[in-house]
Design a protein around this motif. Structure first.
Motif, short mmCIF file in Angstrom:
data_model
loop_
_atom_site.label_atom_id
_atom_site.label_comp_id
_atom_site.label_asym_id
_atom_site.label_seq_id
_atom_site.Cartn_x
_atom_site.Cartn_y
_atom_site.Cartn_z
N LEU A 109 0.82 -1.20 0.00
CA LEU A 109 0.00 0.00 0.00
C LEU A 109 0.86 1.27 0.00
CD1 LEU A 109 -2.77 -1.05 2.56
CD2 LEU A 109 -2.92 -0.97 0.06
N LEU A 110 1.98 1.23 0.74
CA LEU A 110 2.86 2.38 0.81
C LEU A 110 3.98 2.30 -0.23
CD1 LEU A 110 3.17 2.71 4.69
CD2 LEU A 110 1.74 4.06 3.16
N ILE A 111 4.66 1.16 -0.27
CA ILE A 111 5.72 0.93 -1.25
C ILE A 111 5.45 -0.41 -1.92
CG2 ILE A 111 8.20 0.52 -1.57
CD1 ILE A 111 8.72 2.38 0.76
N SER A 112 5.25 -0.36 -3.22
CA SER A 112 4.87 -1.58 -3.94
C SER A 112 6.07 -2.34 -4.51
CB SER A 112 3.92 -1.23 -5.09
OG SER A 112 4.54 -0.32 -6.00
N GLY A 113 7.24 -1.73 -4.46
CA GLY A 113 8.42 -2.42 -4.98
C GLY A 113 9.62 -1.48 -5.05
N TYR A 114 10.69 -1.96 -5.65
CA TYR A 114 11.92 -1.18 -5.79
C TYR A 114 12.43 -1.28 -7.21
CZ TYR A 114 11.70 -1.45 -0.71
OH TYR A 114 11.28 -1.37 0.58
N GLN A 115 13.17 -0.27 -7.64
CA GLN A 115 13.75 -0.31 -8.97
C GLN A 115 15.12 0.34 -8.97
OE1 GLN A 115 10.67 2.08 -11.00
NE2 GLN A 115 12.28 3.58 -11.46
N LEU A 116 15.95 -0.05 -9.93
CA LEU A 116 17.31 0.44 -10.04
C LEU A 116 17.32 1.70 -10.90
CD1 LEU A 116 20.21 -0.42 -9.20
CD2 LEU A 116 20.43 -1.45 -11.49
N LEU A 117 17.97 2.75 -10.38
CA LEU A 117 18.10 3.99 -11.12
C LEU A 117 19.33 3.95 -12.02
CD1 LEU A 117 17.27 6.61 -8.32
CD2 LEU A 117 15.78 5.85 -10.18
N PRO A 118 19.40 4.81 -13.04
CA PRO A 118 20.56 4.81 -13.95
C PRO A 118 21.90 5.02 -13.25
CG PRO A 118 18.76 6.10 -14.88
CD PRO A 118 18.35 5.73 -13.50
N THR B 254 6.27 3.74 -5.63
CA THR B 254 5.23 4.16 -4.68
C THR B 254 3.96 3.34 -4.81
OG1 THR B 254 4.43 5.84 -6.21
CG2 THR B 254 6.11 6.51 -4.65
N GLY B 255 3.37 3.08 -3.62
CA GLY B 255 2.07 2.43 -3.60
C GLY B 255 0.95 3.46 -3.65
N ASN B 256 -0.27 2.99 -3.58
CA ASN B 256 -1.42 3.89 -3.68
C ASN B 256 -1.53 4.86 -2.50
OD1 ASN B 256 -2.22 2.69 -6.09
ND2 ASN B 256 -3.46 1.13 -5.04
N TYR B 257 -0.95 4.48 -1.34
CA TYR B 257 -1.06 5.32 -0.14
C TYR B 257 0.30 5.83 0.33
CZ TYR B 257 -5.83 3.55 0.10
OH TYR B 257 -7.14 3.24 -0.19
N TYR B 258 1.23 5.98 -0.58
CA TYR B 258 2.56 6.48 -0.21
C TYR B 258 2.49 7.90 0.34
CZ TYR B 258 7.55 7.44 -0.47
OH TYR B 258 8.86 7.76 -0.16
N ILE B 259 1.46 8.64 -0.07
CA ILE B 259 1.27 10.00 0.41
C ILE B 259 1.15 10.04 1.94
CG2 ILE B 259 -1.22 9.87 0.12
CD1 ILE B 259 0.99 13.00 -0.34
N VAL B 260 0.63 8.94 2.54
CA VAL B 260 0.49 8.87 4.00
C VAL B 260 1.87 8.94 4.65
CG1 VAL B 260 -0.25 7.42 5.93
CG2 VAL B 260 -1.66 7.56 3.87
N PHE B 261 2.83 8.23 4.08
CA PHE B 261 4.20 8.24 4.60
C PHE B 261 4.83 9.63 4.46
CE2 PHE B 261 8.81 7.56 3.82
CZ PHE B 261 9.16 7.09 5.09
N GLN B 262 4.58 10.26 3.32
CA GLN B 262 5.12 11.60 3.09
C GLN B 262 4.52 12.62 4.07
OE1 GLN B 262 4.17 11.82 -1.14
NE2 GLN B 262 6.36 11.68 -1.64
N LEU B 263 3.22 12.49 4.30
CA LEU B 263 2.56 13.40 5.25
C LEU B 263 3.09 13.19 6.66
CD1 LEU B 263 -1.16 13.29 4.02
CD2 LEU B 263 0.44 15.23 3.90
#
Length: 212
Positions: A22-31, A39-48
């Protein structure tokens, strides 16, 4: 009650990150080789949660500056200034993430944390606190530092062949130290004790406007 609510919210958010998407749906490698979250559908909750926590911390420090004692005010001032890089970076990253940019938040915040922790070290030592306060604009410590530095520069003039009034310079240093120390104590007796001089000597060294 507040001591229970804050950790409880942190535990719930941690559980939401570890055991759901719900908060973090996974991870990915940046360049650049670092890893960022998806981000998950409710990641905004963590940011708030981060922004509200920062707001409450800053509010507590502002109250300390407004209502605390002399030492508390100085500690809160240094703390709030040391928070500035962390808060700026955190708010900026949250805004950029909302705009769709993929950033590694940990790397930026780790650097800001180093600055903040370095400043926090000074809060437990009065001398280090004074050293930090001399960098704060418009503070008594900065004013004292600049005035003392201007006097000390004149001590080096004889090396360039210029004459100085040594007696006057020493008198100015004494008056400056006495004046600065007087700002931290309520009575001349306390000032005299901390400077290890008699009250009569202190009275003679105080500028006329300070006596009145």
């Amino acid at each position: 009650m507040q001591n229970i609510i804050s950790p409880l919210i942190a535990y719930l958010l941690s559980a939401g990150i570890l055991f759901s998407d719900l908060l973090i749906s996974g991870y990915q490698l940046l360049p650049n080789g670092s890893i960022t979250r998806i981000t998950g559908n409710y990641y905004i909750v963590f940011q708030l949660y981060i922004l509200i926590s920062l707001f409450l911390a800053i509010s507590a420090l502002i109250i300390g500056i407004a209502k605390g004692g002399v030492l508390t005010k100085k500690r809160c001032t240094v703390a709030i200034l040391s928070f500035a890089p962390f808060i700026t970076i955190a708010v900026l990253i949250v805004i950029l993430m909302q705009l769709g940019y993929k950033l590694n938040m940990a790397g930026f915040l780790s650097l800001a944390n180093c600055v903040m922790l370095f400043a926090f070290i000074s809060l437990t030592d009065k001398h280090k606190l004074f050293v930090m306060m001399k960098f704060v604009p418009f503070s008594k410590e900065r004013k004292f530092h600049l005035e003392l530095r201007s006097i000390l520069i004149r001590f080096s003039l004889p090396a360039s062949g210029k004459s100085v009034d040594m007696k006057q310079l020493l008198k100015e240093v004494e008056e400056l130290v006495v004046k600065h120390t007087s700002q931290y104590f309520d009575t001349q007796k306390e000032v005299a004790r901390i400077l290890n001089i008699s009250e009569s000597s202190l009275s003679r060294k105080l500028p006329k406007r300070e006596k009145s």
